[in-house]
Scaffold this active site. Structure first.
Site, PDB file in Angstrom:
ATOM      1  N   GLU A   1      -3.528  -0.294  -8.042  1.00 57.03           N
ATOM      2  CA  GLU A   1      -4.456   0.710  -7.525  1.00 57.03           C
ATOM      3  C   GLU A   1      -3.774   2.072  -7.580  1.00 57.03           C
ATOM      4  O   GLU A   1      -2.602   2.196  -7.248  1.00 57.03           O
ATOM      5  CB  GLU A   1      -4.871   0.387  -6.084  1.00 57.03           C
ATOM      6  CG  GLU A   1      -5.768   1.470  -5.485  1.00 57.03           C
ATOM      7  CD  GLU A   1      -6.540   0.996  -4.259  1.00 57.03           C
ATOM      8  OE1 GLU A   1      -7.246  -0.019  -4.340  1.00 57.03           O
ATOM      9  OE2 GLU A   1      -6.413   1.653  -3.212  1.00 57.03           O
TER      10      GLU A   1
ATOM     11  N   ASP B   1       0.816  -1.215   0.000  1.00 56.61           N
ATOM     12  CA  ASP B   1       0.000   0.000   0.000  1.00 56.61           C
ATOM     13  C   ASP B   1       0.856   1.274   0.000  1.00 56.61           C
ATOM     14  O   ASP B   1       1.935   1.304   0.572  1.00 56.61           O
ATOM     15  CB  ASP B   1      -0.887  -0.049   1.260  1.00 56.61           C
ATOM     16  CG  ASP B   1      -2.070   0.885   1.163  1.00 56.61           C
ATOM     17  OD1 ASP B   1      -2.341   1.410   0.070  1.00 56.61           O
ATOM     18  OD2 ASP B   1      -2.732   1.085   2.202  1.00 56.61           O
TER      19      ASP B   1
END
Ligand SMILES: [Zn+2]
Length: 516
Positions: free
Chosen positions: A294, A180
């Protein structure tokens, strides 16, 4: 992916019973949900006085596989078996044999990321997923580079802890692994090597906030200075391509005029160039292995306007980037560990448009970052995205760990809370929080029995939320950890308390998305 749990398979239940019986005589407690059988061996997690271990009982002709694992070999009725250590080498070997433990790309339906800063939360997350029902695909291994650095926890440990937790729980319904908020090519290389399959690129440092306040002359200069070569473009061609162009977003028209284009390009042009460079690097290091990208611009000051979302998506597309999800910065405040702060009607109007853009220009998922505890918006988000959503939570499992500690080891919890209050003002810097130490309850005035209630106090929650790195890495002069080992051993001594806290907390997060 469809539901097959150990409990659905009667032959496995029988096998689990036999295995538990056979090894129970040697003092090993076989965890029934973990039992698996392949042609090569029977596998189980066992609880021993020294902690959890991996039991491998190979088929007679496959005893050679034991060499792939570290641990102690023994024999039972003339057949070899192994009580394996839960280390990186054994985790890698186990993923080779039980393929369902290997993370992969997510399906195009609702998914949820569960951060796990201590590495012990996966069994509780599995319980919540099962209790919520539906077919939400989990991401158990998920940690930002910032959190890995703060907690001194390398990418491989994040992947391996999720492997052990999934194995223990018998989770076979697929999972992703999300590296992330990556900011550099080196971050990507390290996380790809560890086995991550979802890569969240955060180009936040390349978003130019001057675009929102800049005077025309300033904007014009910034437009001229865009990294045109990295965008495989030039000013004239971008203008010709986009000024006056109308994007049809489910019947609504999103049109760029000259002013809107310059503003969007100044604000997000460098970010687009950065994501493109990171994506190309990612394709290189993955070398054909499938992955999810993402794109997250959630940690910027100003909300992402619809026309800006269209700019980012259409430009990334032109540059050949393929992504699975995008996290806009929505209106309102997404603070850590507390509910949405803002006008619900404004949020609904905002996500409705972003969801329509994501369907029209993708389809791809919208990703809801800092997604924990945002109970008032889940139903709205699920409805407007029609299930094309990724819910991302990070620190809330750590707070549930602290709740479990408050219940089972009040002195340890009190010491952590006192320490967190001392650290908060420094540690809060890179987080969206508004709590103050002064407003967080004074530990001297709280009885042991009331300590768990601190996890209901918004100030105490944020103080505890952002100080996890300091808590986990605090060390004595001799290098031993002040809290980290006691924290882990307390949770390991009371797995049922921790799992129950996690299940109760996460079911509320998952249910609104379970039917999608
Ligand atoms: Zn985020």
């Amino acid at each position: 992916m469809h539901a097959t749990t150990t409990r659905d398979r009667p032959q496995d239940e029988e096998r689990a019973r036999r295995l538990a019986q056979a090894f129970g005589r040697s003092g090993l407690l076989v965890l029934p949900s973990s039992v698996a059988a392949t042609a090569a061996a029977e596998w189980a997690m066992v609880r021993t006085p020294a902690g959890n271990r991996l039991l491998v009982a190979p088929a007679p002709e496959c005893a050679g596989i034991l060499a792939e694992f570290d641990g102690e070999r023994a024999e039972r009725d003339g057949s070899p078996f192994l009580i394996g250590l839960l280390n990186a080498r054994s985790a890698a070997a186990l993923r080779r044999h039980l393929r369902w433990l290997t993370p992969g790309p997510l399906p195009a339906s609702a998914s949820a990321g569960f951060g796990d800063r201590l590495g012990l939360a996966t069994p509780g997350h599995v319980r919540a997923l099962r209790a919520a029902g539906g077919s939400i695909t989990p991401v158990f291994a998920q940690q930002s580079i910032r959190e890995m650095t703060r907690a001194a926890r390398p990418p491989q440990a994040v992947i391996d802890d999720a492997t052990w937790g999934s194995f223990e729980s018998g989770w076979r319904d697929g999972q992703g692994a999300d590296a992330d908020h990556l900011k550099t090519a080196d971050d990507i290389t390290a996380c790809a090597a560890a086995g991550f399959t979802m890569f969240t690129i955060d180009p936040g440092e390349h978003v130019d906030p001057r675009a929102d306040a800049g005077r025309p002359a300033e904007l014009r200069a910034a437009w001229d200075a865009l990294p045109w070569d990295r965008l495989d473009d030039n000013a004239a061609s971008m203008r010709a391509r986009l000024v006056g162009r109308a994007f049809d977003v489910e019947g609504q028209r999103v049109v760029f005029d000259e002013g809107a284009l310059v503003k969007a390009a100044v604000k997000y042009g460098r970010a687009v160039a950065h994501v493109t460079a990171m994506y190309r690097h990612l394709c290189d290091v993955m070398g054909g292995r499938p992955f999810d990208l993402e794109v997250s611009v959630d940690e910027t000051d100003a909300p992402t306007a619809p026309v800006e979302h269209v700019f980012v998506a259409s430009e990334l597309r032109r540059l050949g980037v393929r992504w699975a999800s995008l996290a806009p910065r929505f209106v309102g405040r997404f603070e850590k560990g507390v509910d949405y702060i803002g006008d619900l009607a404004a949020f609904e109007a905002d996500i409705r448009v972003h969801a329509a853009i994501a369907r029209s220009l993708g389809p791809y998922k919208l990703s809801l970052h800092s997604g924990s505890d945002k109970f008032s918006i889940y139903e709205i988000a699920a409805r407007h995205t029609r299930g094309l959503i990724h819910l991302k939570t990070a620190g809330t499992s750590y707070l549930e760990a602290l709740r479990a500690v408050a219940r089972s080891a009040p002195r340890l919890f009190r010491a952590i809370y006192v320490f967190a209050r001392e650290r908060y003002d420094e540690d809060r810097a890179s987080y969206h929080v508004s709590a103050t130490v002064a407003a967080a309850p004074d530990p001297a005035r709280i009885a042991d029995a009331e300590l768990p209630s601190l996890l209901e106090d918004v100030h105490a929650r944020q103080v505890l939320h952002v100080t996890f790195g300091s808590v986990l890495t605090a060390s004595h002069a001799d290098g031993t950890r002040v809290f980290a080992n006691d924290l882990r051993s307390t949770l390991q001594a009371h797995p049922e308390i921790y799992d129950e806290c996690l299940e109760r907390h996460f079911v509320r997060h998952l249910r609104p998305f379970a039917g999608r």
